[in-house]
Each structure stands twice: as C-alpha cells, then as structure tokens.
Write a protein that holds these residues in place. Structure first.
Motif, mmCIF file in Angstrom:
data_model
loop_
_atom_site.group_PDB
_atom_site.id
_atom_site.type_symbol
_atom_site.label_atom_id
_atom_site.label_comp_id
_atom_site.label_asym_id
_atom_site.label_seq_id
_atom_site.Cartn_x
_atom_site.Cartn_y
_atom_site.Cartn_z
ATOM 1 N N ARG A 41 0.815 -1.225 0.000
ATOM 2 C CA ARG A 41 0.000 0.000 0.000
ATOM 3 C C ARG A 41 0.847 1.273 0.000
ATOM 4 O O ARG A 41 0.689 2.141 -0.848
ATOM 5 N N THR A 96 -3.798 -7.854 6.389
ATOM 6 C CA THR A 96 -3.803 -6.545 7.031
ATOM 7 C C THR A 96 -4.569 -6.674 8.343
ATOM 8 O O THR A 96 -5.256 -7.672 8.557
ATOM 9 N N GLU A 98 -7.125 -5.146 8.833
ATOM 10 C CA GLU A 98 -8.438 -4.570 8.488
ATOM 11 C C GLU A 98 -9.241 -5.462 7.555
ATOM 12 O O GLU A 98 -9.923 -4.969 6.641
ATOM 13 N N LEU A 102 -11.943 -4.264 4.681
ATOM 14 C CA LEU A 102 -11.666 -4.449 3.252
ATOM 15 C C LEU A 102 -12.673 -5.407 2.610
ATOM 16 O O LEU A 102 -12.923 -5.345 1.414
ATOM 17 N N GLN A 122 -6.997 -12.673 8.415
ATOM 18 C CA GLN A 122 -6.155 -13.130 9.533
ATOM 19 C C GLN A 122 -6.678 -12.637 10.867
ATOM 20 O O GLN A 122 -7.405 -11.643 10.926
ATOM 21 N N GLY A 123 -6.202 -13.268 11.926
ATOM 22 C CA GLY A 123 -6.322 -12.725 13.272
ATOM 23 C C GLY A 123 -7.735 -12.726 13.801
ATOM 24 O O GLY A 123 -8.500 -13.659 13.582
ATOM 25 N N ASP A 186 6.454 -7.040 17.389
ATOM 26 C CA ASP A 186 7.207 -7.954 16.521
ATOM 27 C C ASP A 186 8.613 -7.417 16.294
ATOM 28 O O ASP A 186 8.838 -6.206 16.357
HETATM 29 N N1 LIG Z 1 2.076 -10.173 13.830
HETATM 30 C C1 LIG Z 1 1.738 -11.397 14.162
HETATM 31 O O1 LIG Z 1 2.506 -12.109 14.811
HETATM 32 C C2 LIG Z 1 0.418 -11.963 13.731
HETATM 33 C C3 LIG Z 1 0.181 -13.322 13.954
HETATM 34 C C4 LIG Z 1 -1.012 -13.891 13.512
HETATM 35 C C5 LIG Z 1 -1.969 -13.088 12.920
HETATM 36 N N2 LIG Z 1 -1.713 -11.762 12.746
HETATM 37 C C6 LIG Z 1 -2.754 -10.973 12.085
HETATM 38 O O2 LIG Z 1 -2.342 -10.730 10.746
HETATM 39 C C7 LIG Z 1 -2.831 -9.460 10.307
HETATM 40 C C8 LIG Z 1 -1.654 -8.628 9.857
HETATM 41 O O3 LIG Z 1 -0.794 -8.424 10.965
HETATM 42 P P1 LIG Z 1 0.730 -8.042 10.773
HETATM 43 O O4 LIG Z 1 1.378 -8.181 12.101
HETATM 44 O O5 LIG Z 1 1.313 -8.741 9.596
HETATM 45 O O6 LIG Z 1 0.598 -6.486 10.448
HETATM 46 P P2 LIG Z 1 1.741 -5.478 10.021
HETATM 47 O O7 LIG Z 1 3.091 -6.094 10.158
HETATM 48 O O8 LIG Z 1 1.454 -4.197 10.711
HETATM 49 O O9 LIG Z 1 1.471 -5.292 8.462
HETATM 50 C C9 LIG Z 1 0.262 -4.821 8.003
HETATM 51 C C10 LIG Z 1 0.314 -4.743 6.491
HETATM 52 O O10 LIG Z 1 -1.001 -4.445 6.041
HETATM 53 C C11 LIG Z 1 -0.967 -3.312 5.193
HETATM 54 N N3 LIG Z 1 -2.203 -2.596 5.430
HETATM 55 C C12 LIG Z 1 -2.684 -2.118 6.592
HETATM 56 N N4 LIG Z 1 -3.902 -1.578 6.406
HETATM 57 C C13 LIG Z 1 -4.193 -1.736 5.105
HETATM 58 C C14 LIG Z 1 -5.301 -1.393 4.296
HETATM 59 N N5 LIG Z 1 -6.369 -0.775 4.810
HETATM 60 N N6 LIG Z 1 -5.260 -1.683 2.981
HETATM 61 C C15 LIG Z 1 -4.191 -2.326 2.448
HETATM 62 N N7 LIG Z 1 -3.108 -2.662 3.154
HETATM 63 C C16 LIG Z 1 -3.116 -2.377 4.470
HETATM 64 C C17 LIG Z 1 0.277 -2.539 5.556
HETATM 65 O O11 LIG Z 1 0.708 -1.893 4.385
HETATM 66 P P3 LIG Z 1 1.682 -0.610 4.311
HETATM 67 O O12 LIG Z 1 2.697 -0.771 5.417
HETATM 68 O O13 LIG Z 1 2.260 -0.716 2.958
HETATM 69 O O14 LIG Z 1 0.795 0.579 4.505
HETATM 70 C C18 LIG Z 1 1.233 -3.675 5.959
HETATM 71 O O15 LIG Z 1 1.888 -4.211 4.830
HETATM 72 C C19 LIG Z 1 -3.589 -8.870 11.505
HETATM 73 O O16 LIG Z 1 -4.949 -9.188 11.385
HETATM 74 C C20 LIG Z 1 -2.994 -9.606 12.684
HETATM 75 O O17 LIG Z 1 -3.892 -9.687 13.771
HETATM 76 C C21 LIG Z 1 -0.539 -11.190 13.119
#
Ligand SMILES: NC(=O)c1ccc[n+]([C@@H]2O[C@H](COP(=O)([O-])OP(=O)(O)OC[C@H]3O[C@@H](n4cnc5c(N)ncnc54)[C@H](OP(=O)(O)O)[C@@H]3O)[C@@H](O)[C@H]2O)c1
Length: 362
Positions: A41, A96, A98, A102, A122-123, A186
């Motif tokens: 994004r 994401t 969100e 989305l 996810q999540g 993280d």
């Molecule tokens: N972190 C974990 O250990 C973990 C484990 C299991 C599940 N999850 C789940 O996985 C999901 C993602 O978590 P994450 O930790 O990977 O997040 P993250 O590292 O913060 O990454 C989020 C990604 O989503 C993009 N994004 C955010 N809002 C967006 C939108 N409205 N439209 C398009 N792209 C968007 C961001 O893009 P830009 O940076 O390019 O803006 C970024 O690439 C969440 O639901 C979380 O609960 C996370």
C-alpha cells in the motif's frame, strides 16, 4: 487448451504477508499455482529492499494506480494495479489488520461478481468467514470466506485438539485454563514496551476471559452441529519481549490419563515441536539459525518438554508452550488457499510444506 494455473493475491506485506508471499511464491510450481501477486500500500524508502526481494523470487508487485509515480521514484515498478490483481486472483489472502473493513470495501463486491473467488483474512477478524485452524476443523470448511484465527488461538486450540478432541472428544474436557504472556511487539517493528501491561476485562468475552479462548471456542464449535459447552478460559498480559508469546495451561479432564499417554498424544502431532530450551530468547535464536522458512517456525507450538506434568490422579494436564506468532498461523493460510482452489487435492499438496516443520528445537 490447458486450464490456466490459479492465481493468488496477498494484500499486505507485514509480519504475516511477507513470509506468506515467500512461502507461496517459492513453492508455487510444486503446488500447481500460477501467479502469486502482492499489494504494497504505502511507498516507503525503508521498504524498498523488501519489495525488491519479493519480486526477485518471482512474486508480482501491485500497487494503487495513484501510487505508481511514488513507487517509480523509489526505483520500484508495479506490474499490476491493485484492482487488476484483485480481479485476476482466484484466492485473495488479506494480511492486514483490516480484513473486515476491506471485505466491505472490495471483497464482497468481488465475490458477487466472481462467485468462485475465495477470500481469507487473519487474526481476530470475527465475522469474515469460517474460523479455521489447519488440521483442527478442516471438515467444517465451507463457502468462500475463511478467517485464519490468531497465533494465540492456534496455540490454545492445538493442545485441546491434540490431547482431547482427537481422542475422547470435547465432552472429556472439564475445564481448561490458559494464561498467555504476549510479546510486546514484533521484531520487524520499532515499537518498544518497557513494562508488563495488563489487559482490561471485556464484557463480550466474559465467559472466556479474552478473545483467544473466545475464538478457540468458535473454532471448536464448528466441529459440532448443536451448541456445545466449551469450558475454557484465557487470561493475558503483555511482556517486554519481541521474540515470542508464552502460554501456560492447566487442562482438567474427566477420564484420567497417564503422563506417557499425554506425551504420546502430543508427540503424534507434527505441528507440535518439543524443546528443552526454557526461554523464548533461546528458542528464537535456534529457529533463526536453523529454520528452512526464513527464520520462521511454522509449527503451531513449541512445547517446553520438561514442563509437561500430569497430576497423580491423571485429571490435570499442565504445560508451558512458546508461540511462534509470526509463523504458526501461516500454514493455515496456505491450507485454506489450497482448499479454496480444490478441496479434493489440498491435503496432498500440503505435504510439500512438511519440509519446513521443525521436528525438534535443540
Ligand atoms: N504479527 C503477528 O505475529 C500476527 C500473527 C497472527 C496473525 N496476525 C494478524 O495478521 C494481520 C496482519 O498483521 P501483521 O502483524 O502482519 O501487520 P503489520 O506487520 O502491521 O502489516 C500490516 C500490512 O497491512 C498493510 N495494510 C494495513 N492496512 C491496510 C489497508 N487498509 N489496505 C491495504 N493494506 C493495508 C500494511 O501496508 P503498508 O505498510 O504498505 O501501509 C502492511 O503491509 C492482523 O490481522 C494480525 O492480527 C498477526
């Protein structure tokens, strides 16, 4: 004419999206995928290397059309607009925070236009689709929307399924207590949390404590056609580490079992890996050095073996597990993708990913 190979599009390239791009792109020939694309994004100078590396392994970079000039200034060249990638893909994996937002914005309309398209979020995106954990409730998958539940929910469901559901059934569970110490952020993030943080109780989760046990109960409930009692409860705190979560559990059962039987049940699940290392730092370090999946542990839990304890009367099973939060839900997204593409062959194709599983963390 040969049928075109299925395409997968990953939305978001953060902690979850990036390793999923690698897993699916690098294994795409073995699992019969065609194009794997991703949506980045925000054009950010500090993320140029990340985008380049994903393109180098063969993933197709997509961006919002309005962001093309900014990406080009950074030396990055999107091959597709995000809209094109969404239209072309057979499965869209939202990575994401969100997913539900989305879904309203894009995915519902796409699903009406292309009813065969599949969507995964996810999540804790409750309401997105069937709550799912790979190998736990596969037989309950239906429809085109799947919610791969959170890392801690994977962690929590895994021992309940392995010790009880797969054997005597959920009826044998008298009471399950789960205490989760969450990592503060993280390793890919700049955030720090210097102290231990408590979490306020929420009315919505009153029966289950926190969303982790609540979501675990939602996953388990899918296995039954009538509402059942799932007596589990979780509590959570956030601790100042970036490495892994830790979960302590005390599962009380009605029909007693012996320690050896509990151990054998856990050992029979390849998604559980044992360790004798007693800290997340050391587990994380060994994984960084030996993982075949770019430092990730794809097993659902790393079980600290010396902590396994069965009470003398055989009715309490207790243990401490480390949660590889940035890896333990990834195979559920892969399995959900392959199921959406072909429920008849997905289990066979999942064998390709066995090579990434740890058999020990030593
Ligand atoms: N972190 C974990 O250990 C973990 C484990 C299991 C599940 N999850 C789940 O996985 C999901 C993602 O978590 P994450 O930790 O990977 O997040 P993250 O590292 O913060 O990454 C989020 C990604 O989503 C993009 N994004 C955010 N809002 C967006 C939108 N409205 N439209 C398009 N792209 C968007 C961001 O893009 P830009 O940076 O390019 O803006 C970024 O690439 C969440 O639901 C979380 O609960 C996370």
């Amino acid at each position: 004419m040969a049928r075109k190979k299925p395409r997968v599009h990953i939305v978001g390239t953060g902690t979850i999206g990036e390793p999923l791009v690698y897993l699916l792109t690098e294994q795409r020939k073995e699992i019969g995928l065609g194009e794997v694309s991703f949506y980045k994004r925000t054009p950010l100078v500090e993320e140029v290397g990340k985008v380049k590396r994903m393109v180098e392994v063969g993933a197709v970079f997509s961006a919002g059309e309005d962001k093309f000039p900014q990406f080009k200034e950074l030396g990055l060249h999107p091959m597709l607009t995000h809209q094109q990638a969404l239209e072309r893909a057979d499965v869209i994996i939202d990575c994401t925070p969100e997913g539900n937002k989305l879904k309203e914005k894009y995915y519902l309309a796409l699903s009406q236009k292309y009813p065969k398209k599949g969507f995964i979020a996810q999540g804790s995106e409750e309401g997105f689709g069937v709550p799912y954990v790979w190998t736990v409730n596969d037989k309950c998958l239906f429809g085109r929307f799947i919610q791969v539940v959170s890392c801690n929910t994977h962690q929590l469901v895994c021992p309940i399924n392995t010790l009880i559901i797969k054997h005597e059934g959920i009826e044998n569970l008298k009471n399950g207590k789960f205490f989760i110490a969450r990592r503060g952020s993280d390793i890919s993030e700049d955030k720090v949390n210097p102290g231990v943080e408590a979490e306020a109780a929420k009315e919505k989760y009153r029966q289950y404590g926190t969303h982790q046990a609540y979501d675990a109960a939602r996953v388990i409930q899918t296995l039954y056609s009538r509402p059942i009692s799932i007596p589990i409860h979780s509590q959570i705190i956030k601790v100042p580490t970036q490495y892994m979560h830790t979960m302590l559990f005390d599962i009380e059962i009605k029909s007693p079992i012996h320690y050896k039987e509990a151990l054998a049940r856990l050992e029979a699940n390849p998604l559980i890996v044992f360790t004798n290392l007693k800290s997340t730092n050391r587990v994380f370090d060994r994984a960084r050095n030996t993982s075949k999946a770019r430092g990730r542990i794809l097993n659902q839990t790393v079980f600290y073996k010396p902590s396994l304890d069965v009470s003398e009367d055989g009715t309490h099973i207790r243990g401490t597990c480390f949660t590889p939060q940035d890896g333990n839900a990834l195979l559920s997204s892969v399995a959900a993708t392959l199921w959406l593409l072909d429920p008849a062959t997905y289990k066979e194709k999942m064998k390709v990913f066995d090579k990434f599983l740890f058999t020990e963390v030593v």
